[in-house]
Design a protein around this motif. Structure first.
Motif, PDB file in Angstrom:
ATOM      1  N   ILE A  79      92.872  60.045  30.055  1.00  0.00           N
ATOM      2  CA  ILE A  79      93.208  58.807  30.774  1.00  0.00           C
ATOM      3  C   ILE A  79      92.123  57.755  30.554  1.00  0.00           C
ATOM      4  O   ILE A  79      92.410  56.613  30.177  1.00  0.00           O
ATOM      5  CB  ILE A  79      93.416  59.095  32.268  1.00  0.00           C
ATOM      6  CG1 ILE A  79      94.710  59.897  32.468  1.00  0.00           C
ATOM      7  CG2 ILE A  79      93.470  57.793  33.079  1.00  0.00           C
ATOM      8  CD1 ILE A  79      94.975  60.283  33.908  1.00  0.00           C
ATOM      9  N   ASP A  80      90.867  58.135  30.768  1.00  0.00           N
ATOM     10  CA  ASP A  80      89.773  57.183  30.546  1.00  0.00           C
ATOM     11  C   ASP A  80      89.646  56.817  29.072  1.00  0.00           C
ATOM     12  O   ASP A  80      89.276  55.681  28.733  1.00  0.00           O
ATOM     13  CB  ASP A  80      88.457  57.773  31.047  1.00  0.00           C
ATOM     14  CG  ASP A  80      88.389  57.843  32.561  1.00  0.00           C
ATOM     15  OD1 ASP A  80      89.129  57.097  33.236  1.00  0.00           O
ATOM     16  OD2 ASP A  80      87.604  58.668  33.078  1.00  0.00           O
ATOM     17  N   SER A 128     104.447  65.247  29.931  1.00  0.00           N
ATOM     18  CA  SER A 128     104.154  63.849  29.594  1.00  0.00           C
ATOM     19  C   SER A 128     104.904  63.381  28.354  1.00  0.00           C
ATOM     20  O   SER A 128     104.639  62.291  27.843  1.00  0.00           O
ATOM     21  CB  SER A 128     102.644  63.663  29.375  1.00  0.00           C
ATOM     22  OG  SER A 128     101.912  64.003  30.529  1.00  0.00           O
ATOM     23  N   PRO A 213     101.105  63.872  41.329  1.00  0.00           N
ATOM     24  CA  PRO A 213     100.132  62.785  41.545  1.00  0.00           C
ATOM     25  C   PRO A 213      99.329  62.461  40.290  1.00  0.00           C
ATOM     26  O   PRO A 213      99.119  61.291  39.967  1.00  0.00           O
ATOM     27  CB  PRO A 213      99.232  63.344  42.656  1.00  0.00           C
ATOM     28  CG  PRO A 213     100.071  64.356  43.356  1.00  0.00           C
ATOM     29  CD  PRO A 213     100.906  64.973  42.288  1.00  0.00           C
ATOM     30  N   PHE A 214      98.894  63.494  39.563  1.00  0.00           N
ATOM     31  CA  PHE A 214      98.126  63.243  38.349  1.00  0.00           C
ATOM     32  C   PHE A 214      98.997  62.629  37.257  1.00  0.00           C
ATOM     33  O   PHE A 214      98.557  61.734  36.528  1.00  0.00           O
ATOM     34  CB  PHE A 214      97.490  64.529  37.833  1.00  0.00           C
ATOM     35  CG  PHE A 214      96.760  64.337  36.544  1.00  0.00           C
ATOM     36  CD1 PHE A 214      95.520  63.710  36.515  1.00  0.00           C
ATOM     37  CD2 PHE A 214      97.322  64.749  35.344  1.00  0.00           C
ATOM     38  CE1 PHE A 214      94.850  63.500  35.322  1.00  0.00           C
ATOM     39  CE2 PHE A 214      96.660  64.542  34.143  1.00  0.00           C
ATOM     40  CZ  PHE A 214      95.424  63.923  34.130  1.00  0.00           C
ATOM     41  N   GLU A 216     101.485  60.704  37.614  1.00  0.00           N
ATOM     42  CA  GLU A 216     101.693  59.285  37.916  1.00  0.00           C
ATOM     43  C   GLU A 216     100.468  58.472  37.512  1.00  0.00           C
ATOM     44  O   GLU A 216     100.595  57.350  36.986  1.00  0.00           O
ATOM     45  CB  GLU A 216     101.987  59.094  39.399  1.00  0.00           C
ATOM     46  CG  GLU A 216     102.228  57.646  39.811  1.00  0.00           C
ATOM     47  CD  GLU A 216     103.351  56.971  39.032  1.00  0.00           C
ATOM     48  OE1 GLU A 216     103.289  55.735  38.866  1.00  0.00           O
ATOM     49  OE2 GLU A 216     104.297  57.657  38.576  1.00  0.00           O
ATOM     50  N   LYS A 217      99.286  59.042  37.725  1.00  0.00           N
ATOM     51  CA  LYS A 217      98.058  58.376  37.294  1.00  0.00           C
ATOM     52  C   LYS A 217      98.049  58.219  35.772  1.00  0.00           C
ATOM     53  O   LYS A 217      97.691  57.163  35.239  1.00  0.00           O
ATOM     54  CB  LYS A 217      96.843  59.194  37.749  1.00  0.00           C
ATOM     55  CG  LYS A 217      95.500  58.578  37.392  1.00  0.00           C
ATOM     56  CD  LYS A 217      94.358  59.444  37.917  1.00  0.00           C
ATOM     57  CE  LYS A 217      93.006  58.841  37.558  1.00  0.00           C
ATOM     58  NZ  LYS A 217      91.880  59.711  38.016  1.00  0.00           N
ATOM     59  N   ARG A 218      98.472  59.266  35.072  1.00  0.00           N
ATOM     60  CA  ARG A 218      98.550  59.200  33.613  1.00  0.00           C
ATOM     61  C   ARG A 218      99.584  58.167  33.175  1.00  0.00           C
ATOM     62  O   ARG A 218      99.364  57.406  32.237  1.00  0.00           O
ATOM     63  CB  ARG A 218      98.892  60.579  33.049  1.00  0.00           C
ATOM     64  CG  ARG A 218      99.127  60.584  31.547  1.00  0.00           C
ATOM     65  CD  ARG A 218      99.348  61.996  31.044  1.00  0.00           C
ATOM     66  NE  ARG A 218      98.078  62.709  30.968  1.00  0.00           N
ATOM     67  CZ  ARG A 218      97.962  64.022  31.016  1.00  0.00           C
ATOM     68  NH1 ARG A 218      99.030  64.784  31.183  1.00  0.00           N
ATOM     69  NH2 ARG A 218      96.767  64.587  30.901  1.00  0.00           N
ATOM     70  N   ARG A 219     100.721  58.139  33.843  1.00  0.00           N
ATOM     71  CA  ARG A 219     101.776  57.183  33.488  1.00  0.00           C
ATOM     72  C   ARG A 219     101.283  55.750  33.640  1.00  0.00           C
ATOM     73  O   ARG A 219     101.557  54.898  32.780  1.00  0.00           O
ATOM     74  CB  ARG A 219     103.019  57.412  34.351  1.00  0.00           C
ATOM     75  CG  ARG A 219     104.146  56.399  34.073  1.00  0.00           C
ATOM     76  CD  ARG A 219     105.397  56.743  34.862  1.00  0.00           C
ATOM     77  NE  ARG A 219     105.965  57.986  34.383  1.00  0.00           N
ATOM     78  CZ  ARG A 219     106.746  58.095  33.317  1.00  0.00           C
ATOM     79  NH1 ARG A 219     107.056  57.018  32.602  1.00  0.00           N
ATOM     80  NH2 ARG A 219     107.223  59.255  32.948  1.00  0.00           N
ATOM     81  N   GLN A 220     100.550  55.469  34.701  1.00  0.00           N
ATOM     82  CA  GLN A 220     100.027  54.121  34.901  1.00  0.00           C
ATOM     83  C   GLN A 220      99.055  53.746  33.784  1.00  0.00           C
ATOM     84  O   GLN A 220      99.048  52.608  33.313  1.00  0.00           O
ATOM     85  CB  GLN A 220      99.347  54.011  36.270  1.00  0.00           C
ATOM     86  CG  GLN A 220     100.303  54.104  37.447  1.00  0.00           C
ATOM     87  CD  GLN A 220     101.426  53.069  37.373  1.00  0.00           C
ATOM     88  OE1 GLN A 220     101.199  51.896  37.081  1.00  0.00           O
ATOM     89  NE2 GLN A 220     102.651  53.519  37.622  1.00  0.00           N
ATOM     90  N   ALA A 221      98.247  54.715  33.348  1.00  0.00           N
ATOM     91  CA  ALA A 221      97.333  54.459  32.228  1.00  0.00           C
ATOM     92  C   ALA A 221      98.114  54.202  30.944  1.00  0.00           C
ATOM     93  O   ALA A 221      97.749  53.338  30.133  1.00  0.00           O
ATOM     94  CB  ALA A 221      96.389  55.643  32.043  1.00  0.00           C
ATOM     95  N   LYS A 224      99.580  50.694  31.017  1.00  0.00           N
ATOM     96  CA  LYS A 224      98.557  49.687  30.731  1.00  0.00           C
ATOM     97  C   LYS A 224      98.243  49.657  29.237  1.00  0.00           C
ATOM     98  O   LYS A 224      98.070  48.583  28.644  1.00  0.00           O
ATOM     99  CB  LYS A 224      97.293  49.987  31.539  1.00  0.00           C
ATOM    100  CG  LYS A 224      97.446  49.735  33.036  1.00  0.00           C
ATOM    101  CD  LYS A 224      96.171  50.064  33.779  1.00  0.00           C
ATOM    102  CE  LYS A 224      96.337  49.846  35.274  1.00  0.00           C
ATOM    103  NZ  LYS A 224      95.113  50.224  36.034  1.00  0.00           N
TER     104      LYS A 224
END
Length: 234
Positions: A79-80, A128, A213-214, A216-221, A224
């Motif tokens: 993600i980062d 994913s 939850p994770f 969704e965090k990956r999807r947002q990344a 972007k």
């Protein structure tokens, strides 16, 4: 006697990667003839995986030689990495001259964020897989996917299948089969639950809920990264 220079293979090593995404292919590649395998990061400090294993890079971005094959593993740290311009620039630069551009698991999302999978068929971890389309790739639900000079492996353990596929492409199936035998890679899992195709409906729902939850965090990344690619393409 083989006097040709060794094939240069580079595996990206980054914080919070899933170590088997890297160490599975590494074990295969270092057994291939006339290869030099590099573990690459920004510096030579120990890099800690998502489960706490510390791994030593062998070279840095600035000292890495030109690679014949570059491979990006996956894991939570991906993600980062998708917004790490220094890392993305290194991947792009090496990919311009590399014969093969490859990934394991969610490393394909990093390739996508670097703009290297647009129009290519690719795969990643099943949870994913749909995100690849956001980055211009064509998702394929297979263990290993090859499209031209892009070879991508699905989730985690598929890194071994991926690397054997690559070795067969580079050196022939006999060499790949010999490595498989050396490693006694003869999967016979105790349970038939390693894929959404074989897991029970309840197991799949539990795994999806646990990861939601994770993911969704990956999807947002990924969204972007997709927006940045669109902006760069204008």
């Amino acid at each position: 006697m083989n006097n040709s220079p060794p094939l240069s293979i580079g595996l990206l090593l980054f914080p919070s990667l899933t170590q088997l995404d890297l160490t599975g292919p590494y074990e295969v590649f270092v057994r291939a003839p006339n290869t030099q395998v590099h573990l690459i990061w920004k510096n030579r400090d120990l890099v800690v995986s998502d489960r706490g294993m510390a791994i030593q890079p062998t070279t840095t971005f600035s000292h890495c030689p030109a690679l014949d094959l570059i491979c990006v593993p996956g894991g939570p740290g991906q993600i980062d990495l998708m917004t790490d311009e220094e890392a993305l620039a290194f991947i792009r630069t090496q990919s311009k001259q590399a014969t093969w551009v490859t990934s394991v698991c969610t490393g394909s999302l990093v390739l996508g964020a670097a703009g290297l999978l647009t129009g290519y068929k690719a795969t990643t971890h099943w949870a994913s897989l749909d995100q690849l389309a956001l980055l211009g790739a064509v998702p394929v639900n297979q263990r290993v996917v090859r499209d031209r000079n892009r070879i991508t492996g699905a989730g985690v353990t598929s890194g071994i299948d991926f690397a054997l596929t690559v070795v067969a492409e580079l050196y022939g199936s006999e060499v790949a089969q010999n490595i498989q035998l050396q490693m006694e890679y003869d999967p016979a899992p105790p349970f038939n639950s390693g894929s959404p195709r074989t897991a029970s409906e309840e197991q799949l729902k539990n795994a999806q809920a646990q990861a939601a939850p994770f993911l969704e965090k990956r999807r947002q990344a990924t969204l972007k990264a997709a927006a940045r690619l669109q902006q760069q393409g204008k």
